[in-house]
Design a protein around this motif. Structure first.
Motif, PDB file in Angstrom:
ATOM      1  N   GLY A  56       0.806  -1.233   0.101  1.00 57.42           N
ATOM      2  CA  GLY A  56       0.054   0.091   0.110  1.00 57.42           C
ATOM      3  C   GLY A  56       0.867   1.334   0.159  1.00 57.42           C
ATOM      4  N   GLY A  57       2.024   1.150  -0.612  1.00 57.67           N
ATOM      5  CA  GLY A  57       2.997   2.318  -0.633  1.00 57.67           C
ATOM      6  C   GLY A  57       3.823   2.394   0.629  1.00 57.67           C
ATOM      7  N   GLU A  58       3.535   1.596   1.609  1.00 57.18           N
ATOM      8  CA  GLU A  58       4.353   1.757   2.962  1.00 57.18           C
ATOM      9  C   GLU A  58       5.780   1.141   2.741  1.00 57.18           C
ATOM     10  OE1 GLU A  58       3.777   3.291   5.513  1.00 57.18           O
ATOM     11  OE2 GLU A  58       1.868   3.842   4.722  1.00 57.18           O
ATOM     12  N   PRO A  59       6.802   1.438   3.416  1.00 53.37           N
ATOM     13  CA  PRO A  59       8.104   0.733   3.383  1.00 53.37           C
ATOM     14  C   PRO A  59       7.868  -0.768   3.410  1.00 53.37           C
ATOM     15  CG  PRO A  59       8.178   2.711   4.767  1.00 53.37           C
ATOM     16  CD  PRO A  59       7.089   2.349   4.386  1.00 53.37           C
ATOM     17  N   LEU A  60       9.246  -1.392   2.995  1.00 53.05           N
ATOM     18  CA  LEU A  60       9.197  -2.822   2.949  1.00 53.05           C
ATOM     19  C   LEU A  60       9.303  -3.275   4.625  1.00 53.05           C
ATOM     20  CD1 LEU A  60      11.524  -4.513   0.319  1.00 53.05           C
ATOM     21  CD2 LEU A  60       8.925  -4.511   0.443  1.00 53.05           C
ATOM     22  N   GLU A  61       9.892  -2.336   5.399  1.00 55.38           N
ATOM     23  CA  GLU A  61      10.079  -2.803   6.665  1.00 55.38           C
ATOM     24  C   GLU A  61       8.458  -3.111   7.487  1.00 55.38           C
ATOM     25  OE1 GLU A  61      10.611   1.718   8.717  1.00 55.38           O
ATOM     26  OE2 GLU A  61      12.311   0.398   8.463  1.00 55.38           O
ATOM     27  N   THR A  62       7.277  -2.602   7.028  1.00 50.60           N
ATOM     28  CA  THR A  62       6.181  -2.710   7.616  1.00 50.60           C
ATOM     29  C   THR A  62       5.506  -4.481   7.238  1.00 50.60           C
ATOM     30  OG1 THR A  62       4.998  -1.921   5.556  1.00 50.60           O
ATOM     31  CG2 THR A  62       5.620  -0.268   7.337  1.00 50.60           C
ATOM     32  N   LEU A  63       6.220  -5.061   6.335  1.00 50.48           N
ATOM     33  CA  LEU A  63       5.894  -6.198   6.048  1.00 50.48           C
ATOM     34  C   LEU A  63       6.018  -7.213   7.008  1.00 50.48           C
ATOM     35  CD1 LEU A  63       7.002  -7.057   2.346  1.00 50.48           C
ATOM     36  CD2 LEU A  63       4.740  -6.373   2.848  1.00 50.48           C
ATOM     37  N   THR A  64       5.018  -8.105   7.117  1.00 53.83           N
ATOM     38  CA  THR A  64       5.185  -9.320   8.069  1.00 53.83           C
ATOM     39  C   THR A  64       4.882 -10.678   7.223  1.00 53.83           C
ATOM     40  OG1 THR A  64       2.847  -9.273   8.708  1.00 53.83           O
ATOM     41  CG2 THR A  64       4.169  -8.023   9.928  1.00 53.83           C
ATOM     42  N   GLU A  65       5.156 -11.517   7.922  1.00 52.39           N
ATOM     43  CA  GLU A  65       4.946 -12.855   6.966  1.00 52.39           C
ATOM     44  C   GLU A  65       3.495 -13.121   6.979  1.00 52.39           C
ATOM     45  OE1 GLU A  65       5.711 -17.714   7.538  1.00 52.39           O
ATOM     46  OE2 GLU A  65       6.834 -16.468   8.741  1.00 52.39           O
ATOM     47  N   LEU A  66       2.628 -12.790   7.726  1.00 52.56           N
ATOM     48  CA  LEU A  66       1.116 -12.953   7.624  1.00 52.56           C
ATOM     49  C   LEU A  66       0.427 -12.025   6.326  1.00 52.56           C
ATOM     50  CD1 LEU A  66      -1.394 -14.309   8.760  1.00 52.56           C
ATOM     51  CD2 LEU A  66      -1.793 -12.035  10.234  1.00 52.56           C
ATOM     52  N   THR A  67       1.152 -11.071   6.384  1.00 54.64           N
ATOM     53  CA  THR A  67       0.680  -9.892   5.410  1.00 54.64           C
ATOM     54  C   THR A  67       1.095 -10.545   3.900  1.00 54.64           C
ATOM     55  OG1 THR A  67       2.807  -8.406   5.314  1.00 54.64           O
ATOM     56  CG2 THR A  67       0.554  -7.687   6.592  1.00 54.64           C
ATOM     57  N   VAL A  68       2.175 -11.334   3.669  1.00 53.20           N
ATOM     58  CA  VAL A  68       2.753 -11.836   2.422  1.00 53.20           C
ATOM     59  C   VAL A  68       1.926 -13.087   2.333  1.00 53.20           C
ATOM     60  CG1 VAL A  68       4.710 -12.747   1.145  1.00 53.20           C
ATOM     61  CG2 VAL A  68       4.921 -11.046   2.793  1.00 53.20           C
ATOM     62  N   CYS A  69       1.660 -13.761   3.354  1.00 50.41           N
ATOM     63  CA  CYS A  69       0.801 -15.092   3.249  1.00 50.41           C
ATOM     64  C   CYS A  69      -0.846 -14.635   2.631  1.00 50.41           C
ATOM     65  CB  CYS A  69       0.745 -15.755   4.232  1.00 50.41           C
ATOM     66  SG  CYS A  69       2.274 -16.762   5.013  1.00 50.41           S
ATOM     67  N   GLU A  70      -1.316 -13.680   3.381  1.00 50.52           N
ATOM     68  CA  GLU A  70      -2.482 -13.213   3.025  1.00 50.52           C
ATOM     69  C   GLU A  70      -2.854 -12.737   1.460  1.00 50.52           C
ATOM     70  OE1 GLU A  70      -3.335 -10.371   6.013  1.00 50.52           O
ATOM     71  OE2 GLU A  70      -4.755 -11.862   7.011  1.00 50.52           O
ATOM     72  N   GLY A 126     -10.487 -22.661  -2.914  1.00 49.47           N
ATOM     73  CA  GLY A 126      -9.473 -21.864  -2.606  1.00 49.47           C
ATOM     74  C   GLY A 126      -9.282 -21.300  -1.661  1.00 49.47           C
ATOM     75  N   THR A 127     -10.554 -20.652  -1.054  1.00 51.05           N
ATOM     76  CA  THR A 127     -10.729 -20.102   0.348  1.00 51.05           C
ATOM     77  C   THR A 127     -10.650 -20.974   1.463  1.00 51.05           C
ATOM     78  OG1 THR A 127     -12.316 -18.492  -0.742  1.00 51.05           O
ATOM     79  CG2 THR A 127     -12.477 -18.667   1.834  1.00 51.05           C
ATOM     80  N   ALA A 128     -11.146 -22.225   1.331  1.00 50.31           N
ATOM     81  CA  ALA A 128     -10.922 -23.126   2.352  1.00 50.31           C
ATOM     82  C   ALA A 128      -9.350 -23.766   2.418  1.00 50.31           C
ATOM     83  CB  ALA A 128     -11.614 -24.545   2.088  1.00 50.31           C
ATOM     84  N   ALA A 129      -8.625 -23.677   1.347  1.00 54.72           N
ATOM     85  CA  ALA A 129      -7.179 -24.172   1.159  1.00 54.72           C
ATOM     86  C   ALA A 129      -6.537 -22.952   1.959  1.00 54.72           C
ATOM     87  CB  ALA A 129      -6.781 -24.294  -0.169  1.00 54.72           C
ATOM     88  N   CYS A 130      -6.986 -21.953   1.728  1.00 54.20           N
ATOM     89  CA  CYS A 130      -6.256 -20.464   2.230  1.00 54.20           C
ATOM     90  C   CYS A 130      -6.222 -20.506   3.639  1.00 54.20           C
ATOM     91  CB  CYS A 130      -7.066 -19.159   1.664  1.00 54.20           C
ATOM     92  SG  CYS A 130      -6.235 -17.564   2.390  1.00 54.20           S
ATOM     93  N   ARG A 131      -7.514 -20.732   3.960  1.00 57.77           N
ATOM     94  CA  ARG A 131      -7.751 -20.812   5.701  1.00 57.77           C
ATOM     95  C   ARG A 131      -7.136 -21.912   6.389  1.00 57.77           C
ATOM     96  NH1 ARG A 131      -8.133 -17.997   9.616  1.00 57.77           N
ATOM     97  NH2 ARG A 131      -9.729 -16.765   8.350  1.00 57.77           N
ATOM     98  N   ARG A 132      -6.882 -23.076   5.796  1.00 56.55           N
ATOM     99  CA  ARG A 132      -5.986 -24.226   6.110  1.00 56.55           C
ATOM    100  C   ARG A 132      -4.411 -23.823   6.145  1.00 56.55           C
ATOM    101  NH1 ARG A 132      -9.453 -27.278   2.958  1.00 56.55           N
ATOM    102  NH2 ARG A 132      -7.914 -27.653   1.276  1.00 56.55           N
ATOM    103  N   ALA A 136      -2.030 -23.045   9.650  1.00 61.88           N
ATOM    104  CA  ALA A 136      -0.882 -23.907   9.946  1.00 61.88           C
ATOM    105  C   ALA A 136       0.336 -23.007  10.176  1.00 61.88           C
ATOM    106  CB  ALA A 136      -0.618 -24.795   8.758  1.00 61.88           C
ATOM    107  N   THR A 137       0.087 -21.818   9.716  1.00 60.85           N
ATOM    108  CA  THR A 137       1.359 -21.045   9.964  1.00 60.85           C
ATOM    109  C   THR A 137       1.859 -20.524  11.393  1.00 60.85           C
ATOM    110  OG1 THR A 137       0.422 -18.917   9.816  1.00 60.85           O
ATOM    111  CG2 THR A 137       0.974 -19.783   7.787  1.00 60.85           C
ATOM    112  N   ALA A 178       7.630 -20.277  23.570  1.00 63.28           N
ATOM    113  CA  ALA A 178       6.173 -19.791  23.652  1.00 63.28           C
ATOM    114  C   ALA A 178       5.368 -20.087  22.465  1.00 63.28           C
ATOM    115  CB  ALA A 178       5.823 -18.461  23.973  1.00 63.28           C
ATOM    116  N   SER A 179       6.154 -20.328  21.352  1.00 63.69           N
ATOM    117  CA  SER A 179       5.409 -20.432  19.938  1.00 63.69           C
ATOM    118  C   SER A 179       5.084 -21.656  19.606  1.00 63.69           C
ATOM    119  CB  SER A 179       6.553 -19.706  18.730  1.00 63.69           C
ATOM    120  OG  SER A 179       7.665 -20.490  18.792  1.00 63.69           O
TER     121      SER A 179
END
Length: 428
Positions: A56-70, A126-132, A136-137, A178-179
């Motif tokens: 969304g125009g923000e720097p790469l440092e704002t990325l997380t693994e979840l945003t990439v996966c989504e 696809g939505t079901a596969a995405c959710r699974r 799992a992450t 903890a993870s």
């Protein structure tokens, strides 16, 4: 390690997932795109479009693994046309150029390929596969008793969810114990939600999310609703404690009977005669039936075994914890009947607010607040009659007015309803 700022720590890694944490400048997207255009021009255009959507125009440092996966598992297959495999490849090359090897590896992972193939079969598959794949992450912040996440999030909740996910990601990258368990992820999420944060002015994410939900509840349904609900906003930030002494006697009596061997015979439906109970109290069959409906339905405290009712494990838990019993019973005041639409649910909320103010909750006033009452007078009457039964069943109203415990229960019910997670229509 103690997590204070997960995004800052994640992006102090020269090559995420490899080696020790070390401070490096955040990669510049424009410079990376220029380099990619020079070395691999066939990827540059697709990479630019993908990274714009992803950040969304923000720097790469704002990325997380979840945003990439989504992006890879939902946004790309549902919102981006054309050669998606080429887009994935281009994005992977750009992320690798930026030293984000762990994120780049997601682009070429078997999971991403499997999810994209599922979308080719159907969006539902696809939505079901995405959710699974997301589940799992280990990166999705779990629901907690204090906060169940919405499927439709406001800005504050999105910020809280993203921050908690980044904390979970950092724990995984650093190999924190903890993870490795559900309990550990819950504890980490709770800590991140409730710890005061300097960047929030000493506030915490949980308070911010609750404030956002309360504000949405007040402002979302027209002028008449807003005028009635506005004074409640300040009162509903803090939990409403259970009253001192004994409360909910009819409900407790039913749950105690259900604990006996063989359970109990359900109360007869209809007004019926008064039934004697411990302590000299008398409840009509109708009041007991209303208490039974709530206990068996929304509260899950009673269940049928043949023709008898027995107290469930949840019911026994509620009997053993007065605060939990109070919370569950209060929330049940606003529980929707099977198949009930939004109009009736809103009418019940409006009636409870009027009663809490000491004002009459009559048909015309409730319909005015809800704002869609034309031609639905009978439905409002039915809602008011059902609400009167619920209040009487729990001993919260006398002489047409709420008791002190009744007002507390109404405030607790309104708070629970206002803070509930927001979901898409028809979602579970």
């Amino acid at each position: 390690m103690t997590v204070h700022d997960p995004l800052r720590h994640l992006h102090r890694q020269g090559r995420p997932g490899h080696g020790r944490l070390r401070s490096v400048p955040a990669p510049d997207v424009a410079a990376l795109l220029t380099e990619l255009e020079r070395s691999e021009p066939r990827h540059a255009g697709r990479a630019r479009d993908a990274i714009d959507r992803l950040t969304g125009g923000e720097p790469l440092e704002t990325l997380t693994e979840l945003t990439v996966c989504e992006f890879l598992w939902y946004t790309l297959p549902t919102q981006v046309a054309g050669d998606r495999e080429a887009v994935v490849s281009a994005l992977g090359r750009l992320l690798a150029l930026g030293g984000l090897d762990r994120y780049a590896a997601l682009c070429s992972s078997p999971v991403t390929a499997r999810v994209l193939r599922a979308y080719e079969r159907s969006e539902k598959a696809g939505t079901a596969a995405c959710r699974r794949a997301l589940d799992a992450t280990g990166l999705l912040p779990p629901d907690l008793p204090e906060l169940r996440w919405s499927s439709i999030m406001g800005p504050e909740e999105r910020g809280a969810h993203g921050a908690c996910s980044a904390a979970l990601e950092l724990a995984l990258v650093c190999g924190e114990p903890a993870s490795d368990s559900a309990a550990g992820r819950e504890a980490l999420t709770r800590r991140w939600l409730t710890e005061p944060r300097a960047d929030l002015g000493g506030d915490n994410w949980l308070h911010r999310v609750r404030g956002e939900r309360l504000n949405r509840w007040v402002l979302g349904r027209g002028d008449a609703w807003r005028e009635l609900a506005q004074p409640f906003e300040a009162h509903l930030h803090a939990p409403v404690p259970a009253p001192a002494g004994t409360f909910l006697p009819a409900l407790r009596w039913l749950l105690e009977l259900g604990r006996r061997p063989g359970g109990m015979v359900p109360p007869a439906q209809g007004p019926g005669p008064s039934r004697p109970a411990p302590g000299g109290s008398r409840w009509s069959e109708g009041e007991l039936e209303a208490a039974r409906e709530l206990a068996e339905g929304r509260m899950g405290a009673l269940r049928r075994v043949g023709r008898r009712l027995v107290t469930t494990r949840e019911g026994r838990r509620l009997l053993g914890d007065r605060d939990l019993l109070w919370e569950a019973a209060s929330a049940a005041l606003l529980a929707p009947a099977p198949g009930e639409d939004a109009f009736r649910a809103s009418a019940r909320e409006a009636a409870l607010m009027l009663l809490a103010e000491g004002a009459p909750a009559d048909r015309d006033r409730v319909a005015e607040v809800v704002g869609r009452g034309e031609g639905r007078a009978r439905e409002v009457d039915a809602v008011l009659a059902d609400l009167a039964r619920r209040l009487a069943a729990f001993g919260l109203r006398t002489g047409g007015r709420l008791t002190p415990a009744g007002r507390s229960a109404v405030l607790a019910a309104l708070r629970s309803h206002a803070l509930r997670p927001r979901s898409y229509a028809g979602a579970s």
